[in-house]
Design a protein around this motif. Structure first.
Motif, mmCIF file in Angstrom:
data_model
loop_
_atom_site.group_PDB
_atom_site.id
_atom_site.type_symbol
_atom_site.label_atom_id
_atom_site.label_comp_id
_atom_site.label_asym_id
_atom_site.label_seq_id
_atom_site.Cartn_x
_atom_site.Cartn_y
_atom_site.Cartn_z
ATOM 1 N N GLY A 1 0.808 -1.206 0.000
ATOM 2 C CA GLY A 1 0.000 0.000 0.000
ATOM 3 C C GLY A 1 0.845 1.261 0.000
ATOM 4 O O GLY A 1 2.038 1.249 0.319
ATOM 5 N N VAL A 2 0.207 2.358 -0.322
ATOM 6 C CA VAL A 2 0.925 3.606 -0.537
ATOM 7 C C VAL A 2 1.624 4.108 0.731
ATOM 8 O O VAL A 2 2.702 4.715 0.656
ATOM 9 C CB VAL A 2 -0.047 4.671 -1.102
ATOM 10 N N ALA A 3 1.065 3.823 1.897
ATOM 11 C CA ALA A 3 1.701 4.280 3.138
ATOM 12 C C ALA A 3 3.063 3.631 3.325
ATOM 13 O O ALA A 3 4.034 4.298 3.699
ATOM 14 C CB ALA A 3 0.801 3.975 4.333
ATOM 15 N N ARG A 4 3.145 2.339 3.062
ATOM 16 C CA ARG A 4 4.392 1.608 3.294
ATOM 17 C C ARG A 4 5.428 1.852 2.200
ATOM 18 O O ARG A 4 6.625 1.903 2.464
ATOM 19 C CB ARG A 4 4.103 0.112 3.432
ATOM 20 N N VAL A 5 4.961 2.024 0.962
ATOM 21 C CA VAL A 5 5.894 2.195 -0.152
ATOM 22 C C VAL A 5 6.413 3.626 -0.239
ATOM 23 O O VAL A 5 7.604 3.861 -0.435
ATOM 24 C CB VAL A 5 5.236 1.778 -1.482
ATOM 25 N N PHE A 6 5.514 4.590 -0.067
ATOM 26 C CA PHE A 6 5.907 5.982 -0.296
ATOM 27 C C PHE A 6 5.920 6.850 0.961
ATOM 28 O O PHE A 6 6.457 7.951 0.918
ATOM 29 C CB PHE A 6 4.961 6.621 -1.328
ATOM 30 N N GLY A 7 5.341 6.357 2.057
ATOM 31 C CA GLY A 7 5.341 7.153 3.277
ATOM 32 C C GLY A 7 6.721 7.622 3.705
ATOM 33 O O GLY A 7 6.908 8.806 4.018
ATOM 34 N N ASP B 1 3.048 2.862 10.028
ATOM 35 C CA ASP B 1 2.040 1.925 10.552
ATOM 36 C C ASP B 1 0.726 2.651 10.845
ATOM 37 O O ASP B 1 -0.363 2.141 10.544
ATOM 38 C CB ASP B 1 2.555 1.261 11.831
ATOM 39 N N LEU B 2 0.827 3.832 11.438
ATOM 40 C CA LEU B 2 -0.357 4.613 11.770
ATOM 41 C C LEU B 2 -1.111 5.018 10.502
ATOM 42 O O LEU B 2 -2.343 4.893 10.414
ATOM 43 C CB LEU B 2 0.047 5.859 12.560
ATOM 44 N N LEU B 3 -0.368 5.466 9.519
ATOM 45 C CA LEU B 3 -0.972 5.906 8.267
ATOM 46 C C LEU B 3 -1.615 4.745 7.524
ATOM 47 O O LEU B 3 -2.698 4.872 6.952
ATOM 48 C CB LEU B 3 0.093 6.570 7.394
ATOM 49 N N SER B 4 -0.971 3.595 7.567
ATOM 50 C CA SER B 4 -1.520 2.415 6.915
ATOM 51 C C SER B 4 -2.864 2.035 7.544
ATOM 52 O O SER B 4 -3.839 1.722 6.834
ATOM 53 C CB SER B 4 -0.530 1.249 7.029
ATOM 54 N N SER B 5 -2.939 2.083 8.858
ATOM 55 C CA SER B 5 -4.189 1.782 9.554
ATOM 56 C C SER B 5 -5.257 2.816 9.232
ATOM 57 O O SER B 5 -6.441 2.480 9.059
ATOM 58 C CB SER B 5 -3.950 1.746 11.066
ATOM 59 N N ALA B 6 -4.844 4.080 9.136
ATOM 60 C CA ALA B 6 -5.794 5.151 8.847
ATOM 61 C C ALA B 6 -6.399 4.989 7.453
ATOM 62 O O ALA B 6 -7.612 5.165 7.262
ATOM 63 C CB ALA B 6 -5.101 6.503 8.961
ATOM 64 N N LEU B 7 -5.578 4.639 6.483
ATOM 65 C CA LEU B 7 -6.074 4.465 5.114
ATOM 66 C C LEU B 7 -6.988 3.239 5.008
ATOM 67 O O LEU B 7 -7.956 3.238 4.239
ATOM 68 C CB LEU B 7 -4.903 4.353 4.138
ATOM 69 N N GLU B 8 -6.687 2.202 5.787
ATOM 70 C CA GLU B 8 -7.551 1.019 5.820
ATOM 71 C C GLU B 8 -8.924 1.385 6.388
ATOM 72 O O GLU B 8 -9.969 0.964 5.851
ATOM 73 C CB GLU B 8 -6.899 -0.072 6.664
ATOM 74 N N GLN B 9 -8.943 2.175 7.458
ATOM 75 C CA GLN B 9 -10.213 2.596 8.058
ATOM 76 C C GLN B 9 -10.998 3.471 7.082
ATOM 77 O O GLN B 9 -12.228 3.345 6.956
ATOM 78 C CB GLN B 9 -9.945 3.346 9.359
ATOM 79 N N TYR B 10 -10.301 4.352 6.413
ATOM 80 C CA TYR B 10 -10.904 5.237 5.409
ATOM 81 C C TYR B 10 -11.531 4.419 4.278
ATOM 82 O O TYR B 10 -12.660 4.681 3.851
ATOM 83 C CB TYR B 10 -9.803 6.152 4.892
#
Length: 393
Positions: free
Chosen positions: A206-212, A223-232
């Motif tokens: 996902g974009v959080a892990r690749v480009f964050g 990790d926080l951003l990945s969870s946030a995008l999943e919730q979104y």
């Protein structure tokens, strides 16, 4: 001897026209008699609007909007007419790009695409029939939620209270969303998006892990951003029935692709594919002896639809050798050999600060092009092919 030069820009440093000009100077320094064909390329990132508008004879429309760190900035979009239709061109890099995020403030948990939505609204006010959006060089990872909010989407927390989206971290508060107030003019126009088709919103790729990390996120923030995008994504699916988590291009520009899919009914396209509707390079490449391309960073991501790999793909159809110049050689750069790039070379000549490297980039690109051609000439002579002559320094 014919050399075709088809580079992308060096992010936050030089646009593709500047890179191409420096490479051509290097070729002519080696041998002024070599025929050069210069085709600066765009991939939806920096320079997308101005290049398209120049090619189409359109105009730039300036607009004050919200920048990525929630401060007002001067931005723009382009407008041109074709076949009786008025078309707007928007470049997310010009409103929410990484270049617009001060280095001390680079944290994708706190950057927004709100200004992208404001530009879309401005284009609708202009009475356009179609909008072409370039996704690239982003400084955000809010899933396009900021853009959506500017277009009328309402985000609610678990208590049904409004949530204002000013960055990716705010998506953790989102429990549901409402689309009743979305600008209805979006229903009457076509929106096409040039994006990286390989980028997805969620998951291990996902974009959080690749480009964050490139946008300033620490491992904990990733990790926080990945969870946030999943919730979104869950809120989007609940409200619209669309699961954007792994749709091709959904992760483009920090998830802006997902927001465009969910809230504007946009069609996402592999960026090189749609850009080829405006710039034709196939014929020139097919008649070249060598093709030069370039990118700011050559790494494992380059084969996933970036300009050097797409140029190489076209060149290989005609068995034309491809050489790439780059500002940095990153992890997995050797994967580009399989993508059709025959050789690559870094322009950096010595350990320097980033600021000095950016300042010297035009000179170093020219010198690297010249140096590479001298090496090619040796190989040419060794195989008795001729074609490149040694010139004095």
């Amino acid at each position: 001897m014919k050399i075709v030069i088809v580079p992308s820009g060096f992010k936050e440093c030089l646009d593709s026209e500047d890179v191409a000009a420096a490479m051509e100077r290097g070729v002519k320094r080696f041998d002024p008699s070599i025929e050069t064909v210069v085709i600066p390329m765009i991939d939806g990132g920096e320079g997308f609007v101005k290049t398209i508008i120049r090619l189409k004879g359109g105009t730039l429309v300036e607009k004050q909007v919200t920048g990525p760190v929630c401060k007002e900035i001067n931005s723009y979009f382009g407008v041109y007419k074709e076949h009786g239709k008025r078309i707007a061109v928007i470049e997310m890099a010009a409103v929410a790009g990484l270049k617009l995020v001060p280095r001390a403030e680079r944290n994708p948990l706190k950057t927004t695409t709100y200004g992208v939505g404001e530009l879309i609204t401005a284009a609708l006010d202009y009475g356009v029939d179609r909008i072409l959006i370039g996704c690239g060089d982003s400084g955000t990872s809010d899933g396009g939620a900021g853009m959506a909010q500017a277009l009328g989407v309402q985000f609610l927390d678990k208590h049904q209270q409004p949530v204002h989206i000013s960055g990716g971290e705010d998506l953790l508060k989102v429990d549901s969303l409402l689309t009743a107030n979305v600008d209805r003019r979006l229903e009457d126009i076509t929106i096409d998006v040039a994006c990286n088709w390989q980028n997805v919103l969620c998951g291990e790729r996902g974009v959080a892990r690749v480009f964050g990390p490139q946008k300033g996120a620490t491992p904990k923030q990733v990790d926080l951003l990945s969870s946030a995008l999943e919730q979104y994504a869950g809120a989007i699916q609940q409200a619209t029935g669309l699961d954007v988590r792994t749709l091709p291009g959904s992760g483009a520009s920090g998830g802006l692709g997902a927001g465009l899919l969910a809230f504007t009914n946009a069609t996402l396209h592999p960026r090189f594919e749609i850009i080829m509707d405006f710039i034709n390079i196939d014929e020139e490449i097919a008649t070249a002896d060598i093709v030069f391309t370039a990118e700011g960073s050559l790494d494992f991501q380059t084969p996933n639809g970036k300009i050097p790999s797409e140029v190489a793909r076209i060149a290989k159809m005609s068995h034309i050798p491809v050489i790439a110049l780059t500002g940095t050689i990153g992890e997995g750069a050797d994967l580009n050999y399989k993508a059709g790039i025959d050789a690559y070379s870094c322009i950096i000549q010595k350990p320097v600060s980033l600021e000095l490297a950016m300042k010297n980039a035009p000179k170093w690109i020219e010198e690297s092009t010249y140096s590479v051609l001298r090496k090619v000439a040796i190989g040419w002579r060794m195989t008795n092919k001729g074609g490149l002559k040694k010139v004095s320094s």
